[in-house]
Scaffold this active site. Structure first.
Site, short mmCIF file in Angstrom:
data_model
loop_
_atom_site.label_atom_id
_atom_site.label_comp_id
_atom_site.label_asym_id
_atom_site.label_seq_id
_atom_site.Cartn_x
_atom_site.Cartn_y
_atom_site.Cartn_z
N HIS A 52 1.09 -1.38 -0.17
CA HIS A 52 0.27 0.36 -0.02
C HIS A 52 1.02 1.38 0.13
CE1 HIS A 52 0.74 -0.03 4.92
NE2 HIS A 52 0.77 1.21 4.31
N HIS A 94 0.97 5.73 0.94
CA HIS A 94 0.44 6.98 1.65
C HIS A 94 0.38 7.91 1.22
CE1 HIS A 94 -0.79 4.40 5.40
NE2 HIS A 94 0.16 4.28 5.13
N TYR A 121 -14.27 27.27 17.85
CA TYR A 121 -14.62 29.08 17.15
C TYR A 121 -15.95 29.09 16.56
CZ TYR A 121 -12.67 32.45 13.72
OH TYR A 121 -12.38 33.55 12.98
N GLN A 156 -19.11 32.08 16.77
CA GLN A 156 -18.62 33.41 16.49
C GLN A 156 -20.55 34.02 16.30
OE1 GLN A 156 -17.05 34.13 12.99
NE2 GLN A 156 -16.18 33.08 15.19
#
Length: 149
Positions: A61, A63, A127, A131
């Site tokens: 495999h 990445h 965050y 708001q």
């Protein structure tokens, strides 16, 4: 690489961790084939708005840490990388076809994950939650969270 990409109407920093298993999880990748894959990825970067920040592999495999632009969806990104890399690897290393009798290099599936440079899910969630509550938030917690300096 892995810096903001500026376009006419947007600014983005989209990083993806992609994992592609070899078909049948066959042990196909050698150092020589891995080196060819890296060169192929350089060619892909030159033709498309895709930057390979990092490439790592084991025998069965690969990445990728990839940066791209919003106009290229994750599925299109995967399709581009898989199809172009398979075609070029089969050309450069015909011995791969003997290992993979079906003619496909990659499985049909893949793993994809977004990678954040400026904050994890919890930081961004807080965050966003706060708001419009700036005054109240400052009273309780001090200054508002900032994603960027």
């Amino acid at each position: 690489m892995d810096e903001h990409i500026y376009k006419r109407h947007n600014k983005s920093l989209l990083l993806y961790h992609l994992v592609f298993p070899m078909k049948y999880r066959r042990e196909v990748l050698t150092k020589e084939i891995g080196d060819s894959l890296r060169l192929i990825c350089v060619g892909i970067s030159e033709r498309y708005e895709i930057q390979f920040v990092e490439i790592g592999y084991e025998c069965d495999h690969v990445h990728f840490l990839v940066q791209s632009v919003p106009s290229i969806s994750v599925s299109k990104l995967v399709t581009l990388i898989k199809s172009l890399s398979a075609r070029e690897l089969f050309k450069a290393h015909p011995e791969i076809k003997r290992i993979l009798w079906g003619g496909n290099l990659w499985t049909s599936g893949y793993y994809a994950n977004t990678v954040g440079q400026y904050g994890n899910k919890d930081v961004i969630r807080k965050y966003i939650e706060n708001q419009g509550k700036e005054v109240e938030y400052k009273k309780i917690h001090g200054e508002q969270l900032k994603l960027w300096d």
